[in-house]
Structure formats: structure tokens, C-alpha cells
Design an enzyme around this catalytic site. Structure first.
Site, PDB file in Angstrom:
ATOM      1  N   ARG A  31       0.834  -1.210   0.000  1.00  0.00           N
ATOM      2  CA  ARG A  31       0.000   0.000   0.000  1.00  0.00           C
ATOM      3  C   ARG A  31       0.871   1.264   0.000  1.00  0.00           C
ATOM      4  NH1 ARG A  31      -0.618   4.711   2.596  1.00  0.00           N
ATOM      5  NH2 ARG A  31      -0.181   3.646   4.570  1.00  0.00           N
ATOM      6  N   ASP A  32       1.541   1.520   1.101  1.00  0.00           N
ATOM      7  CA  ASP A  32       2.331   2.748   1.231  1.00  0.00           C
ATOM      8  C   ASP A  32       3.465   2.767   0.208  1.00  0.00           C
ATOM      9  OD1 ASP A  32       3.276   5.144   2.211  1.00  0.00           O
ATOM     10  OD2 ASP A  32       3.904   4.374   4.149  1.00  0.00           O
ATOM     11  N   CYS A 253       5.586   9.413   0.937  1.00  0.00           N
ATOM     12  CA  CYS A 253       4.284  10.090   0.933  1.00  0.00           C
ATOM     13  C   CYS A 253       4.298  11.144  -0.153  1.00  0.00           C
ATOM     14  CB  CYS A 253       3.990  10.724   2.281  1.00  0.00           C
ATOM     15  SG  CYS A 253       2.488  11.739   2.248  1.00  0.00           S
TER      16      CYS A 253
END
Lengths: 311, 311
Positions: A31-32, A253
Site C-alpha cells: 500500500r504505502d 508520501c
């Protein structure tokens, strides 16, 4: 030479006593990690990745996110992925859910464990969630209430716990206030994120020590300044026993400048193995998996262990 | 969730008490770093490098080595370098000396501080020094005796203190025996080297705790498996206050497989700065110096901090 005046604690108390006997690794690579790749990885490759991570012994695999596909096109295949996922016994597959629409999708996909994501600072709440620090809880409240009523488990992520690139220092008390609200709301665990990778061990101890229930904390460090493993081991020494990490160091991010590089799971496992802390992972199998994924992505893994074992 | 049963020490004793108030950085980039580059760096570039390191506030700059040029052609310019070196007040410029011939050269060059290098294992003594573990001391004895008589300071390096790729585990007692002999011989300080980068914090504590005079120890960790900073901070917590590191993470060891990457001075300084430990270094000036040296070498710096601050 130096000014240390307090005795080495490990001379009277064995070192192991300061660390948990076992650490649970919350693997965020699928995911990340993949969320932050420029290229969109085919769903078949993601499924093979998740299968190989389970083969390597990881038991918590954050699988995908129900964020709107417009914001994260890399994970627009969440439904297809979950429909094709061969769920292994003993393996948990939490997914990220930002709001009620995301929860609808997660419930329709048969998900049993979700994670919501909060900000510790006004600036990042505004930029990542388009809400104030207080307004974010108005968004989470109905999600958590309904998820719990449906029998789901809910984890809470908190970003910018150790610094924020718009605000600078973040007061530990502010992290505690956000964390306690998420715990009170019904999150079974909260994960303290160093989104921009600026933390150092003293601050890590300060932030963790302010929580009453350290056994409900996880930590999520980024390696932007090379501090991720040192910070993680400090957190373990404070009683935390769940660590977020990313196979091969994938991810970061997209909304935070220079937030490159999650702690690599392999580098964490090397430390745990050497320290005699149980982790359940086959390091060689994991490093081969990350080397394979790096090939799919067309660039080398930033993990030192992956480089050393497979380079 | 975890099995920690001992209270967090920092709740009754402030965190700072476990760390030295000040750390001395022994900068090895110009020697250990450049020694391991394929290209031979011009002496003018080395002199500029040393000048910029001093400008950045570093006060111990290992300058070069008097190993035979046949083995380390990268440092064959040792005499020329030392003749051209503008020695700054308050900055120490130790050099590596393997034997009596090296000492002759060092004395002729006006060096005031030398370092000898020993092995903790038979296998590496054989490969690096072509001697047995005991025979290495016969080589060091006349070097140290004469150096001390000439008024020089002598440091002792010990390689393979935490593992050896031919022998596997290294018993801490063996490291203590080698270390105590070097200290008894007259070395004012010994530097414990993790030549292949395999150590983890538990072992670091075990090895350090066995020494009687922790204030005469330095540590020298390689980042091969991403453990260098975590190990270094563990050593500081044990009372060590001198740390070897390399600007930009330059260097390794040409005779040890996968011994790539010293701890980057910048990553260390980031941690010290965040923890309020005095170090005396201007981090931005240092990172710019490492970025400049990476340009000279034609490849990026492996330091996370250099990448983040100058990338």
C-alpha cells in the site's frame, strides 16, 4: 572523554529485558510503497507480491487503499485486488479507508480490518485531508462507529508526529491529544508516523512516554535522514512492539516533500534477528521478493540489506 | 502485545544521562573513504577536501596512510599530501601506519599522531596482515615503542570485532584480549571496527561492556546492513564518546567482501543534533562538502542526509 555518569543499565538488567520478546511487523509495502510509485503496477504483480510476502512469513499485510482513485491512481484497482486475493490463514490484510465512501467500498469487498489516517498538525490536516485538526475527527467519527458496529477492527494512523515541514517542531502534547481521541473513538491501535523522517531517539522517547497505553502504539518511521532504524529500536526499548515497515524500503508520501523511504523491512529484520527478538520472517525469501519487485519497478531497492544479500 | 517487563529507564532518569554530553567525531573520509575509491583522487582535491572538512568544524581528520603504495595506490601521495597540508589550529591529523617502514615515513613527514591496525580474528590477520593473531603484536611492538619514545600518540584499530566473513561469529572475549594488549602496549585509544557491518545493538553492548576502560574506546561501524547508526547510538549509550565516521559515507574495506559504506558523518550529526549532544559540526557545510566530493568521484553520496539536503 564524555560525561556519562549513570551506570549502564544492561550490567544489572539483561539487555533483552528492555526490548519486547517478539515484534509484530506491519508490512506496508503493497500500500504505502506502491502508492508512491510513478508507474502503475499491474494487479497480477501486486497479488504475486502479497503472496510472496506471506510466503516469507509476514502476517500483517496492508493490502491497498480505498482513497479516491483520482488521488491515488496507483491503487485504483483495490476492488479487483481484493477479489483476486488468496487470503492465507493467519494473515491479516488491513486496508486504508479515508471516509464513509471508502468504508462502503471496504465493506462491499469483505474487508475485516481498516485503517484511518489522521494528522497531528493543522497544516498537514489541511493539505492531506482539506480539514482542520478538529474537523478531521468529524470525518472519522461515523466511519469508526459504523466499522465497529459491522465488527471490523480499526487502526488509526497519525502523520507528522515528530515534525512537520510547514510548522517545524510538533509538540508531543499535540500528538497525545490526537492519539487519545483516536483511541477513545475505538481504534484498537494507533501508529505514530514520522512522515518527513526528521525524528531522533530523544524525541521518540518523549512522544511515546506521554501515552498511557504503550501497548496500543505502533511506530512508522521514514529513513529520509537515515534515522528510521535507530528510532524504531528506541521505540521498542520504550515498550512498543508493533513496527510498520516496507519490504525493500518501498514508498514515502506523495504530499510531503522529501518524505522518501519507509524503513526497509529487511533492515529491521536484520536487527531483530541479531538481537534475538522473534519476528517470524524468512529474511532471504523477503530480500529475494524485494529484489524481484525492484526489477518490476525498474530501479534498485534502497534497502541496505537487500543490496547486500542480492546485489 | 510485547513482553516488556522492565520500566522505561528514562522515566526516572533523564534520557540525556545515558548519553555523553559531547561526542568527538573521528572523520575517516580522506583515508578510509578515498582508499576505497577505484579512481585515484588528485592531491589538490584531497587537500581541498581536508580544508573543507576543517571548515565544517571537524577536529579529527584522519589524513592518509603509510601503507605500501603497491597495496593502496589511492594513498601513494601521502608525503605530498602532508607536505601540502595547511594544518589548522585545534585540528588533529592522524595517519595510518602499518609497520616500522610506515613509521619512518610518518616521522619524516612530521606526523604527531598515528594509528596502527590489528585484527580480532586469525583469518583477517592472515589476509590483511599476512600474520597470525599473535604475530601481529610482534609487528606492532617496535612501532608503538618507538612512536611513544618520539612523543607521538598511537591509536589502535581492531577489525572484525563483531563478525568475520570467514569465521562467522567472533567471541567478545577475543576482542577484549586483542584490545587489552593494544591498550597495555600504549595505545591511548582503540577503535572497535565492524568491518563487514553485521553487528546489532545487543552484541555491541556485550562487546563494549567487557572492557574496563570504556572511555578509551571508539567505535567504527559500517552500514552494509543498515545498522551503523543504531549500533553507534547503542555504543554512546554504553559510555563511548568517540565515533569514527566518513563524510558522505565514503569508503569501506577493499579486502573484505561487501564491506561497503562507513557510517556517514552527516547521518550521525543529524542524530546528535536532534538529541542535543554537542558535536561542533556545521551540518550544511559538511553536506555541501560531501556533495562536492561525490561530484569529483562521479557518483552520488550514499548518505541519506546528503541526499535529502543537497539532492
Amino acid at each position: 572523554m564524555g560525561a556519562r555518569e549513570v551506570g549502564l543499565p544492561t550490567r544489572s538488567v539483561p539487555l533483552e529485558s528492555f526490548y519486547p520478546q517478539r515484534v509484530t511487523i506491519w508490512e506496508v509495502g503493497a500500500r504505502d510503497g506502491l502508492q508512491n510509485e510513478k508507474s502503475i503496477v499491474p494487479v497480477a504483480t501486486k497479488l504475486e507480491f502479497l503472496g510472496r510476502l506471506a510466503d516469507a512469513g509476514l502476517t500483517t499485510l496492508e493490502a491497498t487503499s480505498f482513497v479516491h482513485p483520482k488521488w491515488v491512481p496507483q491503487l485504483a484497482d483495490a476492488e479487483e485486488l481484493l477479489a483476486g486475493l488468496e487470503r492465507r490463514p493467519g494473515v491479516d490484510y488491513p486496508v486504508l479507508v479515508p471516509n464513509e465512501r471508502g468504508l462502503d467500498r471496504a465493506l462491499a469487498a469483505g474487508v475485516g480490518h481498516i485503517a484511518i489516517f489522521a494528522s497531528a498538525t493543522e497544516s498537514f490536516a489541511k493539505r492531506n485531508l482539506n480539514r482542520t485538526l478538529d474537523e478531521q475527527f468529524e470525518m472519522f467519527e461515523p466511519v469508526v462507529t459504523r466499522a465497529l458496529a459491522e465488527g471490523l477492527r480499526v487502526r488509526g494512523y497519525i502523520s507528522m508526529c515528530f515534525g512537520d515541514q510547514w510548522e517545524g517542531d510538533v509538540e508531543p502534547e499535540q500528538v497525545h491529544r490526537v492519539g487519545e481521541r483516536l483511541l477513545d473513538m475505538g481504534c484498537w491501535q494507533i501508529s505514530l508516523g514520522d512522515t518527513i523522517g526528521v525524528a531522533t531517539p530523544g524525541l521518540v522517547e518523549d512522544v511515546i512516554a506521554g501515552f498511557d497505553e504503550i501497548d496500543r502504539l505502533a511506530v512508522h518511521f521514514h529513513d529520509t535522514y537515515g534515522q528510521a532504524l535507530a528510532n524504531t529500536l528506541t521505540a521498542l526499548r520504550c515498550g512498543v512492539s508493533t513496527v510498520d515497515s516496507s519490504a525493500g524500503g518501498l514508498g514515502g508520501c506523495p504530499y510531503a516533500e522529501s518524505a522518501t523511504g519507509n524503513l526497509a523491512t529487511e533492515d529491521l529484520v536484520w536487527a531483530l534477528e541479531g538481537m534475538g527478538i522473534e519476528h517470524g520472517v524468512d529474511l532471504d525469501a523477503l530480500a529475494r521478493t524485494s529484489a524481484w519487485m525492484a526489477e518490476q519497478l525498474g530501479r534498485p531497492s534502497p534497502s541496505r540489506v537487500v543490496q547486500a544479500l542480492t546485489g
